[in-house]
Enzyme design. Sequence first.
Site, mmCIF file in Angstrom:
data_model
loop_
_atom_site.group_PDB
_atom_site.id
_atom_site.type_symbol
_atom_site.label_atom_id
_atom_site.label_comp_id
_atom_site.label_asym_id
_atom_site.label_seq_id
_atom_site.Cartn_x
_atom_site.Cartn_y
_atom_site.Cartn_z
ATOM 1 N N LYS A 209 0.822 -1.209 0.000
ATOM 2 C CA LYS A 209 0.000 0.000 0.000
ATOM 3 C C LYS A 209 0.857 1.260 0.000
ATOM 4 O O LYS A 209 0.601 2.203 -0.754
ATOM 5 C CB LYS A 209 -0.956 -0.032 1.194
ATOM 6 C CG LYS A 209 -2.067 0.986 1.104
ATOM 7 C CD LYS A 209 -1.637 2.289 1.720
ATOM 8 C CE LYS A 209 -2.756 3.294 1.640
ATOM 9 N NZ LYS A 209 -2.311 4.596 2.219
ATOM 10 N N ASP A 228 -6.374 0.773 0.744
ATOM 11 C CA ASP A 228 -6.443 0.873 2.203
ATOM 12 C C ASP A 228 -7.800 0.308 2.626
ATOM 13 O O ASP A 228 -8.493 -0.306 1.824
ATOM 14 C CB ASP A 228 -6.262 2.324 2.672
ATOM 15 C CG ASP A 228 -7.451 3.183 2.271
ATOM 16 O OD1 ASP A 228 -8.149 2.810 1.300
ATOM 17 O OD2 ASP A 228 -7.694 4.202 2.919
#
Length: 282
Positions: A209, A228
């Site tokens: 991420k 996320d």
Amino acid sequence: MDAVFSNGILSFIGIKFDARLTLIDSAQAFRWTQTENEVCFRAVIDGRKVALVQQKDGFSLHGIDEEDIPFWWSYFDLDRDYDAVVNSCTAYPTAHRAMKLLPGLRVLNQPPWETLLTFILSANNNVSRIRKLVSQLDTFGTNGAAPTPEQLAAVSEEQLRAIGCGYRAPYLVKTAQTVKDGFSLDELRQLSYDDAHKKLLTLSGVGDKVADCVQLFSLGHSEAFPVDVWVERLMRQWFPSDAKGKRAIVRQARDMFGKNAGIVQQSLFHCARLGLIELGTV
DNA sequence: GCCCAGGAGATGT
DNA sequence: ACATCTCATGGG
């Protein structure tokens, strides 16, 4: 779009730009503050102190050097045709709707080192606290700028914990040392998305991420699709598929949106967070 | 007090 | 390759 430079003021007229949304609410940048009747924004970006004023039909930058015009041009992603991005996702009505709901949202091209720092701090953290930590970290830099890799490598883990970095403190120290020792972030721009991603994953505190955020917000890799908790929820509800984990969701999104995946992601993310498009609880 | 936040790393399977 | 746990900290 017209660009005019005079006396340290660079004005862009005839461009869709929402300063509040792009610089603060969108959670892609954490260095800007809003002041003075809500039309003026200030920041120190890569050591350059700047003020931005929201105009009806664009925006202006104050206190800049003429030689930095290309820097700011890139920073605000002025080469990208956002209307073309909107038109590119008509096959996905919810994505198309999200893009049209936020016409002034742009994806910035920020300095890679600063961006890397802020997104290492972002891990399992909330936006308001990330902003405070970034500000605190600047106390180890010079004149309000972010600390350089050399400056940060000289800071102890204990000092970073003292300002609230928590368990992210050792990540920052290790990565600062790695970059100081020669890991080139700028060279990642020339690599493919996949190759740059693999190299970023070798840094402490950088997973899929954070790597995608750095690639999207600072390396010009517009196909990066950061997932996320918000994006995972939104993808499962708005674009149901058999994707199991986050990796599968990333593949799904890149199959859908291609090189524009990251640009579309920003609009989807904010429509979900702001509740502009319904996101139930599952 | 509990749950959440722009998750990563270590460990076990 | 995938699931589970732990890791600080502040806000709702």
